[in-house]
Design a protein around this motif. Structure first.
Motif, short mmCIF file in Angstrom:
data_model
loop_
_atom_site.label_atom_id
_atom_site.label_comp_id
_atom_site.label_asym_id
_atom_site.label_seq_id
_atom_site.Cartn_x
_atom_site.Cartn_y
_atom_site.Cartn_z
N ASP A 103 41.79 -11.50 -30.00
CA ASP A 103 43.06 -12.30 -30.49
C ASP A 103 42.73 -13.57 -31.06
O ASP A 103 43.38 -14.16 -31.97
N GLY A 104 41.70 -14.03 -30.93
CA GLY A 104 41.01 -15.26 -31.21
C GLY A 104 39.91 -15.67 -30.32
O GLY A 104 39.44 -14.85 -29.84
N TYR A 105 39.59 -17.12 -30.58
CA TYR A 105 38.40 -17.49 -29.90
C TYR A 105 38.41 -18.69 -29.44
O TYR A 105 39.56 -19.82 -29.82
N VAL A 106 37.66 -19.28 -28.57
CA VAL A 106 37.58 -20.68 -27.96
C VAL A 106 36.20 -21.29 -28.15
O VAL A 106 35.25 -20.43 -27.63
N LEU A 107 35.85 -22.00 -28.86
CA LEU A 107 34.73 -22.71 -28.85
C LEU A 107 34.51 -23.90 -27.74
O LEU A 107 35.19 -24.88 -28.02
N ALA A 108 33.80 -23.61 -26.79
CA ALA A 108 33.85 -24.62 -25.67
C ALA A 108 32.43 -25.56 -25.52
O ALA A 108 31.35 -25.02 -25.68
N LEU A 109 32.83 -26.75 -25.67
CA LEU A 109 31.77 -27.55 -25.86
C LEU A 109 31.51 -28.68 -24.47
O LEU A 109 32.54 -29.18 -24.04
N SER A 110 30.47 -28.85 -23.93
CA SER A 110 30.23 -29.30 -22.58
C SER A 110 29.56 -30.81 -23.14
O SER A 110 28.81 -30.87 -23.75
N TRP A 111 30.24 -31.90 -22.24
CA TRP A 111 29.59 -33.33 -22.37
C TRP A 111 28.55 -33.22 -21.49
O TRP A 111 28.77 -33.44 -20.13
N SER A 112 27.34 -33.28 -22.00
CA SER A 112 26.09 -33.06 -21.31
C SER A 112 25.84 -34.28 -20.31
O SER A 112 25.21 -33.78 -19.17
N CYS A 165 46.42 -24.21 -29.00
CA CYS A 165 45.86 -23.69 -27.82
C CYS A 165 46.83 -23.09 -27.17
O CYS A 165 48.05 -23.71 -26.94
N SER A 166 46.73 -21.86 -26.60
CA SER A 166 47.76 -21.20 -25.57
C SER A 166 47.88 -21.94 -24.16
O SER A 166 47.02 -22.67 -23.70
N ALA A 167 49.07 -21.74 -23.65
CA ALA A 167 49.00 -22.32 -22.15
C ALA A 167 48.20 -21.72 -21.26
O ALA A 167 48.06 -22.36 -20.11
N LEU A 168 47.37 -20.73 -21.61
CA LEU A 168 46.34 -20.32 -20.60
C LEU A 168 44.96 -20.95 -20.65
O LEU A 168 44.26 -20.92 -19.69
N THR A 169 45.03 -21.71 -21.71
CA THR A 169 43.52 -22.75 -21.75
C THR A 169 43.77 -23.49 -20.78
O THR A 169 44.44 -24.43 -20.82
N ARG A 170 42.62 -23.54 -19.95
CA ARG A 170 42.51 -24.64 -18.90
C ARG A 170 42.31 -25.95 -19.58
O ARG A 170 41.59 -26.18 -20.57
N ARG A 171 43.15 -26.99 -19.10
CA ARG A 171 43.08 -28.37 -19.74
C ARG A 171 43.62 -29.49 -18.74
O ARG A 171 44.13 -29.11 -17.86
N ALA A 172 43.29 -30.43 -19.17
CA ALA A 172 43.81 -31.73 -18.57
C ALA A 172 45.18 -31.97 -19.02
O ALA A 172 45.29 -31.84 -20.45
N GLU A 225 39.11 -14.34 -27.08
CA GLU A 225 40.21 -14.48 -26.39
C GLU A 225 41.02 -13.30 -26.50
O GLU A 225 40.91 -12.54 -27.77
N THR A 226 42.12 -12.93 -25.73
CA THR A 226 43.13 -12.08 -26.10
C THR A 226 44.29 -12.35 -26.05
O THR A 226 44.43 -13.79 -25.76
N LYS A 227 45.50 -11.74 -26.13
CA LYS A 227 46.75 -12.49 -25.91
C LYS A 227 47.28 -12.69 -24.70
O LYS A 227 48.26 -13.21 -24.42
N GLY A 228 46.72 -12.11 -23.66
CA GLY A 228 46.87 -12.43 -22.33
C GLY A 228 45.71 -13.27 -21.65
O GLY A 228 44.86 -13.77 -22.28
#
Length: 231
Positions: free
Chosen positions: A41-50, A212-219, A84-87
């Protein structure tokens, strides 16, 4: 992503030069319980602070290329491009894949400076998105290189000068530099001590930014964050 203006290639990998010899990653075979073939249903581009990842890992053989300075110094690096998916039951390990070719590892080591991380991302996420690894990493590289980042060293000093730096402020600073990328499409992830770990960009099926959906991990948006500048 057409709204983004391309940033300088490898702008976050200063003087990165792939070494003449790179170890082959190990084949990754997931347990059958980990295989999930849900609709994308979509994508997440995850970028790490090295610098944060490398804190205390400069002499760790497993983090050699990312943290020792041997092949370059890194700011943000690609953690992964995730379907990502819808759930919450997102697709992963959609089919069995082999060990990445040496050329693929070499071509992308300055994007994700770990052969095993590249293998892991291809096996877990890329297998659900593309039939060939080069197509998967080309899409991730295009998305990554389209993003312009703020001066992270300068940002890291703002709290030291009495200006609070929150997750929302960091998202807004990134959004301000990138036409077509709104702050609501950016999330920030920290460790349990408030140090920046990841920035994640939420994308629709068309690879354009979306909320971003509510499922996306975040501060939390108001959480005060700290940025490790490195050694």
């Amino acid at each position: 992503m057409a709204a983004f203006q391309p940033a300088p290639t490898m702008a976050q990998a200063w003087q990165c030069q792939p070494p003449g010899f790179l170890p082959r990653p190990a084949l990754e075979l997931p347990p059958s319980a980990a295989i999930t073939r849900t609709a994308i249903d979509g994508y997440v581009l995850a970028l790490s602070w090295s610098p944060e990842y490398c804190r205390g890992r400069m002499r760790d053989p497993a983090a050699r290329f990312q943290c020792s300075g041997e092949i370059g110094d890194f700011g943000f690096v690609l953690h992964g491009l995730w379907p990502e998916t819808k759930g919450a039951n997102y697709p992963q390990y959609c089919r069995a894949v082999g060990v990445l070719p040496k050329r693929t590892v070499s071509d992308n080591i300055c994007l994700s400076p770990s052969p095993q991380l590249l293998q892991h991302q291809w096996a877990k996420h890329g297998s659900c998105m593309a039939t060939k690894p080069d197509a998967y990493f080309a899409a991730a590289r295009l998305l990554f290189n389209a993003i312009e980042f703020p001066d992270m060293a300068r940002l890291s000093r703002e709290p030291e000068r009495g200006t609070p730096l929150t997750a929302q402020v960091l998202a807004e600073r990134i959004a301000d530099l990138n036409d077509g990328l709104p702050a609501y499409a950016i999330t920030v992830k920290t460790n349990n001590k408030g140090w920046l770990q990841d920035v994640r960009i939420c994308l629709g099926k068309d690879f354009k930014p979306r909320r971003c959906s509510a499922l996306t991990r975040r501060a939390p948006a108001t959480a005060q964050i700290k940025i490790w500048r490195g050694r």
